[in-house]
Design a protein around this motif. Structure first.
Motif, short mmCIF file in Angstrom:
data_model
loop_
_atom_site.label_atom_id
_atom_site.label_comp_id
_atom_site.label_asym_id
_atom_site.label_seq_id
_atom_site.Cartn_x
_atom_site.Cartn_y
_atom_site.Cartn_z
N PRO A 155 0.83 -1.21 0.00
CA PRO A 155 0.00 0.00 0.00
C PRO A 155 0.87 1.26 0.00
CG PRO A 155 -0.60 -1.53 1.78
CD PRO A 155 0.73 -1.96 1.25
N VAL A 156 0.41 2.27 -0.73
CA VAL A 156 1.11 3.56 -0.78
C VAL A 156 0.09 4.66 -0.51
CG1 VAL A 156 2.52 5.13 -2.15
CG2 VAL A 156 2.75 2.65 -2.47
N THR A 157 0.42 5.57 0.39
CA THR A 157 -0.48 6.68 0.70
C THR A 157 0.12 7.99 0.23
OG1 THR A 157 -1.31 5.54 2.67
CG2 THR A 157 -1.74 7.90 2.52
N TYR A 158 -0.69 8.76 -0.49
CA TYR A 158 -0.32 10.13 -0.90
C TYR A 158 -1.27 11.09 -0.17
CZ TYR A 158 1.74 7.64 -4.92
OH TYR A 158 2.45 6.79 -5.71
N PRO A 159 -0.83 11.71 0.92
CA PRO A 159 -1.75 12.55 1.68
C PRO A 159 -2.10 13.88 1.00
CG PRO A 159 0.13 11.84 3.02
CD PRO A 159 0.46 11.55 1.60
N HIS A 160 -1.16 14.45 0.23
CA HIS A 160 -1.33 15.85 -0.19
C HIS A 160 -1.38 16.07 -1.70
CE1 HIS A 160 -0.54 16.45 3.99
NE2 HIS A 160 0.75 16.24 3.90
N ASN A 161 -1.27 15.02 -2.50
CA ASN A 161 -1.20 15.24 -3.94
C ASN A 161 -2.41 15.99 -4.50
OD1 ASN A 161 1.22 13.96 -3.95
ND2 ASN A 161 0.58 12.19 -5.15
N TRP A 162 -3.58 15.77 -3.90
CA TRP A 162 -4.80 16.44 -4.37
C TRP A 162 -4.73 17.96 -4.18
CZ3 TRP A 162 -8.19 18.96 -0.90
CH2 TRP A 162 -7.87 18.81 0.46
N LYS A 163 -3.86 18.41 -3.27
CA LYS A 163 -3.66 19.85 -3.06
C LYS A 163 -2.66 20.42 -4.05
CE LYS A 163 -4.41 20.02 1.98
NZ LYS A 163 -3.76 20.38 3.27
N ILE A 164 -1.70 19.60 -4.45
CA ILE A 164 -0.60 20.07 -5.30
C ILE A 164 -1.00 20.09 -6.77
CG2 ILE A 164 1.80 19.65 -5.99
CD1 ILE A 164 2.07 18.09 -3.29
N GLN A 165 -1.63 19.02 -7.20
CA GLN A 165 -2.12 18.95 -8.59
C GLN A 165 -3.51 18.30 -8.53
OE1 GLN A 165 -2.89 16.51 -11.27
NE2 GLN A 165 -3.50 18.48 -12.12
N PRO A 166 -4.55 19.09 -8.38
CA PRO A 166 -5.91 18.52 -8.31
C PRO A 166 -6.20 17.70 -9.55
CG PRO A 166 -5.92 20.85 -7.74
CD PRO A 166 -4.56 20.56 -8.28
N GLY A 167 -6.85 16.57 -9.36
CA GLY A 167 -7.12 15.66 -10.47
C GLY A 167 -8.25 16.13 -11.35
N ASN A 168 -8.06 17.28 -12.00
CA ASN A 168 -9.07 17.80 -12.91
C ASN A 168 -8.40 18.19 -14.22
OD1 ASN A 168 -7.80 20.33 -12.42
ND2 ASN A 168 -9.14 20.70 -10.67
N HIS A 169 -9.15 18.81 -15.09
CA HIS A 169 -8.63 19.11 -16.44
C HIS A 169 -8.01 20.51 -16.53
CE1 HIS A 169 -10.27 15.40 -17.99
NE2 HIS A 169 -11.44 15.70 -17.45
N LYS A 170 -7.90 21.22 -15.39
CA LYS A 170 -7.32 22.56 -15.43
C LYS A 170 -5.79 22.51 -15.45
CE LYS A 170 -11.25 24.66 -13.05
NZ LYS A 170 -11.70 25.44 -11.86
N MET A 171 -5.23 21.38 -15.06
CA MET A 171 -3.79 21.16 -15.09
C MET A 171 -3.02 22.22 -14.30
SD MET A 171 -3.63 18.34 -16.55
CE MET A 171 -1.87 18.16 -16.66
N LEU A 172 -3.55 22.61 -13.15
CA LEU A 172 -2.85 23.55 -12.29
C LEU A 172 -1.93 22.78 -11.34
CD1 LEU A 172 -5.66 26.08 -11.33
CD2 LEU A 172 -3.85 26.37 -13.03
N MET A 173 -0.82 23.40 -10.98
CA MET A 173 0.11 22.83 -10.00
C MET A 173 0.43 23.89 -8.96
SD MET A 173 2.96 20.59 -12.08
CE MET A 173 4.04 20.63 -10.64
N TYR A 174 0.59 23.43 -7.72
CA TYR A 174 0.95 24.33 -6.63
C TYR A 174 2.31 23.90 -6.09
CZ TYR A 174 -3.93 25.70 -6.90
OH TYR A 174 -5.14 26.16 -7.35
#
Length: 262
Positions: free
Chosen positions: A182-201
């Motif tokens: 198992p692998v946990t990514y706690p914060h990826n949804w904040k850094i690059q939200p999984g949408n089509h806007k392709m924004l990165m923080y």
């Protein structure tokens, strides 16, 4: 002003992603000629991922709770809320084949490389889902590690909450007797939200690689229990970072919502 900065950074990140790919692409094309060279092509994949994250100034914070054995292949499963989830697997130090949605194969330049090296699935097509399990079994039989996201894509409506886990990865691990990690990514949804806007923080991602779970003594009837165990491990880790979030209970959640094996 902050919005403008985020767009500038996102554009920079996209250019780095594409630029490193184009730089390495001739080598990908060469290594895709023969199946015997797959290991080297997958290693090149790792170089690309690490170069992208380093040049984007967001190398991951890694927390290893297991020690991978030399010569042993694994089936890695993680929560999926961002395109970064795939990129970060470049740090697992094992040649990995990915299972990804068929639309990735349609992305110019990248798509050709992805479908030649990895496994694509159309989750709306039962035949395609069955084919994925067959191809995944071949990958494991050939000694490579496999990466699957048991949520079946970026499906959570409220990340970091988990969507339903499907059974395919767990049945495959048991069938082939390979450890599941198992692998946990706690914060990826904040850094690059999984949408089509392709924004990165510009925030450093974190990845927790949990202890490997042996499957050699398991039978296919144990797949549901294994699925719930992995779900609980990842959910519990996410709860450490988001204690106020109302996470679902694994067993009842899957019984009500499970709809597909992949």
């Amino acid at each position: 002003m902050k919005r403008i900065w985020i767009r500038i950074y996102s554009t920079y990140g996209l250019l780095i992603f594409a630029g490193v790919l184009l730089l390495l692409y001739p080598f990908f094309l060469l290594l895709m000629v023969r199946k015997a060279w797959l290991k080297h092509a997958l290693f090149l994949n790792q170089i690309w991922a690490r170069a992208f994250l380093t040049l984007s100034f967001i190398p991951p914070l890694q927390e290893w709770r297991t020690k991978l054995k030399p010569g042993q292949n694994y089936l890695f499963v993680g929560n999926h809320s961002s395109f970064l989830d795939i990129v970060l697997m470049g740090y697992v130090a094992k040649p990995c084949v990915f299972v990804g949605k068929v639309s990735l194969a349609k992305v110019p330049v990248f798509g050709y490389m992805f479908k030649k090296l990895h496994i694509t699935v159309d989750r709306r097509n039962p035949r395609s889902r069955y084919k994925v399990l067959h191809e995944g079994a071949e990958v494991l039989e050939n000694g490579y590690s496999l990466v699957m996201f048991p949520e079946g894509g970026i499906r959570s409506q409220n990340p970091p909450e988990l969507a339903t886990f499907r059974n395919g990865a767990f049945k495959l691990a048991i069938e082939k007797g390979v450890p599941i990690v198992p692998v946990t990514y706690p914060h990826n949804w904040k850094i690059q939200p999984g949408n089509h806007k392709m924004l990165m923080y510009p925030l450093r991602p974190r990845m927790i690689i949990h202890e490997a779970i042996e499957t050699k003594d398991m039978q296919l009837k144990d797949a549901n229990a294994l699925r719930d165990r992995v779900f609980h491990i990842i959910q519990e880790e996410l709860s450490n970072y988001y204690p106020n979030l109302a996470f679902k209970h694994a067993t009842s959640f899957h019984e009500k919502n499970a709809a597909s094996s992949i």
